[in-house]
Write an enzyme that holds these catalytic residues in place. Structure first.
Site, PDB file in Angstrom:
ATOM      1  NE  ARG A 149     -12.753   2.927   6.448  1.00 51.43           N
ATOM      2  CZ  ARG A 149     -11.216   2.404   6.115  1.00 51.43           C
ATOM      3  NH1 ARG A 149     -10.065   3.386   6.159  1.00 51.43           N
ATOM      4  NH2 ARG A 149     -11.206   1.106   5.689  1.00 51.43           N
ATOM      5  CG  ASP A 213      -8.723   5.295   3.772  1.00 56.66           C
ATOM      6  OD1 ASP A 213      -8.235   5.552   2.961  1.00 56.66           O
ATOM      7  OD2 ASP A 213      -7.844   4.638   4.593  1.00 56.66           O
ATOM      8  CD  GLU A 239      -8.266   7.982   6.089  1.00 56.18           C
ATOM      9  OE1 GLU A 239      -9.436   7.780   6.475  1.00 56.18           O
ATOM     10  OE2 GLU A 239      -7.621   7.111   6.046  1.00 56.18           O
ATOM     11  NE  ARG A 286      -7.068   8.769   8.340  1.00 56.05           N
ATOM     12  CZ  ARG A 286      -7.558   8.143   9.373  1.00 56.05           C
ATOM     13  NH1 ARG A 286      -8.279   8.787  11.124  1.00 56.05           N
ATOM     14  NH2 ARG A 286      -7.597   6.907   9.436  1.00 56.05           N
ATOM     15  CD1 TRP A 405       1.309  -0.975   0.642  1.00 62.91           C
ATOM     16  CD2 TRP A 405      -0.702   0.363   1.237  1.00 62.91           C
ATOM     17  NE1 TRP A 405       0.373  -1.655   0.971  1.00 62.91           N
ATOM     18  CE2 TRP A 405      -0.957  -1.548   1.170  1.00 62.91           C
ATOM     19  CE3 TRP A 405      -2.412   0.577   1.189  1.00 62.91           C
ATOM     20  CZ2 TRP A 405      -1.988  -1.656   1.709  1.00 62.91           C
ATOM     21  CZ3 TRP A 405      -3.378   0.569   1.818  1.00 62.91           C
ATOM     22  CH2 TRP A 405      -3.314  -1.475   1.558  1.00 62.91           C
TER      23      TRP A 405
HETATM   24  C1  GCO Z   1      -7.779   3.010   8.191  1.00 65.55           C
HETATM   25  C2  GCO Z   1      -6.275   2.579   7.217  1.00 65.55           C
HETATM   26  C3  GCO Z   1      -5.947   1.597   7.755  1.00 65.55           C
HETATM   27  C4  GCO Z   1      -4.414   0.672   6.710  1.00 65.55           C
HETATM   28  C5  GCO Z   1      -3.832  -0.017   7.860  1.00 65.55           C
HETATM   29  C6  GCO Z   1      -1.893  -0.248   7.735  1.00 65.55           C
HETATM   30  O1  GCO Z   1      -7.581   4.275   7.289  1.00 65.55           O
HETATM   31  O2  GCO Z   1      -7.907   2.393   9.027  1.00 65.55           O
HETATM   32  O3  GCO Z   1      -5.828   2.898   6.126  1.00 65.55           O
HETATM   33  O4  GCO Z   1      -6.519   0.070   7.116  1.00 65.55           O
HETATM   34  O5  GCO Z   1      -4.259   0.800   5.470  1.00 65.55           O
HETATM   35  O6  GCO Z   1      -4.102   0.439   9.673  1.00 65.55           O
HETATM   36  O7  GCO Z   1      -2.008  -0.557   8.794  1.00 65.55           O
HETATM   37 MG    MG Z   2      -6.744   4.802   5.809  1.00 69.57          MG
END
Ligand code: GCO
Ligand code: MG
Length: 405
Positions: A149, A213, A239, A286, A405
């Protein structure tokens, strides 16, 4: 006579970051562990377990895993939500752990046995500047990863979630009693993202799987544009393009791009995602063992997804403890439609506090053959790392409004 649960304990430890672990002990002296970590809300789930769930477990037959799940889920008037489902998930994993130890069998054998020889893993690479990002991704390939990623800085911003300027690993939460504040500008991100990811693809060639992501920060229209612009990069997935609540958003994104879509790390139950799955609006779900009601419920999510050719790709950041990570690797070994497991990796202290049978080797994960989940908790060591408040950051757009978020 069947065995009984005689004691429960909730252990909070912070070997670099906070983890909440449920420990169940049976009359026969068998111990089962479950992870109940909810990043930044650790004490809430610990209280839910200690005050509302633990008293209901004493005297129960630990082999009644499904009945206990139904009791805790259907028996509570207030269902679902991250705290409830993480608490139920912890009980579920601890019971599967006890079941495996009672029978002397690793969890994946109880879930139908191995459907594969090894479980594909992906990890994270990040850097502020594009040339450094290309090197960071390449370095991950040299460590054996076949899927990476890639996250990057954005010109004009001073901070971007998940991209630390001077650290090799990032930790999603930062210490302190309030969240750190970061910046976010979708326009600047959209101008930069296709160029940054195209440069990474050029650098690594066609074979390495690349993922990205967006952390829920785009509108449906912005996400559709991004998906289109990234088609030549041939991502394994894009993502969390839009906030998870607005599921119709993904229909618009879907209609405009063939870039595969992944979502669901914040989902807690099958009810959060069934429209996405039955509407074939996503390619990867996920949801994680810890946050979606344990092995028992994630398995049901996967069964639904299987019918619609949606594949599982469980969340595996550092805030999923090695206990539920281990359970996820067992499930990944046994569930036909799990495609890949996120493996962010852990601080050395975490490996020491949670000695585990699962292992990473050459781009893949292996559950090991220890009975149950195969993850222990060194309680003496754990007690040296007391709870230390830490929170995920929040982000504001350039005019100061809080972003999703
Ligand atoms: C991922 C995530 C993490 C989350 C975190 C939140 O894809 O691994 O987006 O970075 O933001 O686990 O607690
Ligand atoms: Mg994520």
């Amino acid at each position: 006579m069947s065995d009984r649960i005689v004691s429960t304990d909730v252990i909070i430890t912070s070997p670099g970051r906070n983890y909440v672990t449920l420990k169940l002990t049976t009359a026969d002296g068998i111990v089962g562990y479950g992870d109940a970590t909810v990043n930044g809300r650790e004490l809430a789930v610990a209280s839910y377990l200690r005050d509302h769930v633990a008293p209901l477990l004493i005297g129960r037959d630990p082999s009644r895993i499904e009945d206990t799940w139904q009791y805790l889920y259907r028996g509570a008037y207030w269902r679902r939500g991250p705290i409830t489902m993480a608490a139920i998930g912890a009980v579920d994993v601890a019971l599967w752990d006890i079941h495996g130890k009672t029978l002397g069998a690793p969890l994946y054998k109880l879930l139908g046995g191995a459907v594969r020889d090894r479980l594909l893993a992906y990890t994270h690479a990040f850097a502020w500047e594009t040339p450094a990002l290309c090197e960071a991704v390449e370095a991950r390939r040299e460590q054996g990863f076949r899927a990476v990623r890639a996250q990057f800085g954005v010109p004009g911003l001073t901070t971007v979630y998940g991209v630390h300027k001077d650290a090799e690993q990032y930790e999603p939460a930062t210490r302190g009693v309030a969240p750190a504040e970061e910046e976010w500008d979708p326009a600047a991100y959209l101008r930069h993202a296709p160029t940054a990811l195209a440069a990474v693809r050029d650098h690594v060639g066609p074979e390495l799987e690349l993922l990205h992501d967006a952390h829920h920060r785009l509108t449906p229209q912005q996400a559709a544009r991004l998906g289109q612009a990234l088609e030549p990069v041939d991502l394994y997935w894009l993502e969390d393009v839009t906030p998870a609540e607005n599921q119709d958003a993904l229909r618009l994104v879907r209609e405009h791009t063939t870039t595969p879509l992944a979502i669901g790390e914040v989902f807690n139950s099958v009810y959060d995602l069934h429209h996405l799955v039955t509407g074939q609006l996503i390619d990867f779900v996920r949801a994680a063992v810890v946050h979606a009601g344990g092995v028992s419920h994630l398995r049901k999510i996967l069964h639904l997804a299987e019918v619609y050719q949606v594949r599982g790709a469980p969340h595996g950041p550092s805030d999923v403890s090695p206990v539920s990570f281990g359970a996820s690797v067992h499930l990944g070994m046994a569930a036909h439609n799990i495609a890949i497991q996120e493996y962010m990796g852990y601080d050395e202290r975490v490996h020491e506090v949670f000695p585990h049978a699962w292992s990473y080797r050459d781009g893949h994960l292996y559950p090991g053959d220890a009975p149950g989940v195969g993850v222990d908790l060194d309680e003496r060591l754990a007690s040296k790392y007391p709870y230390d408040p830490a929170y995920l950051p929040v982000a504001r757009r350039l005019d100061g409004t809080l972003t999703d978020w």
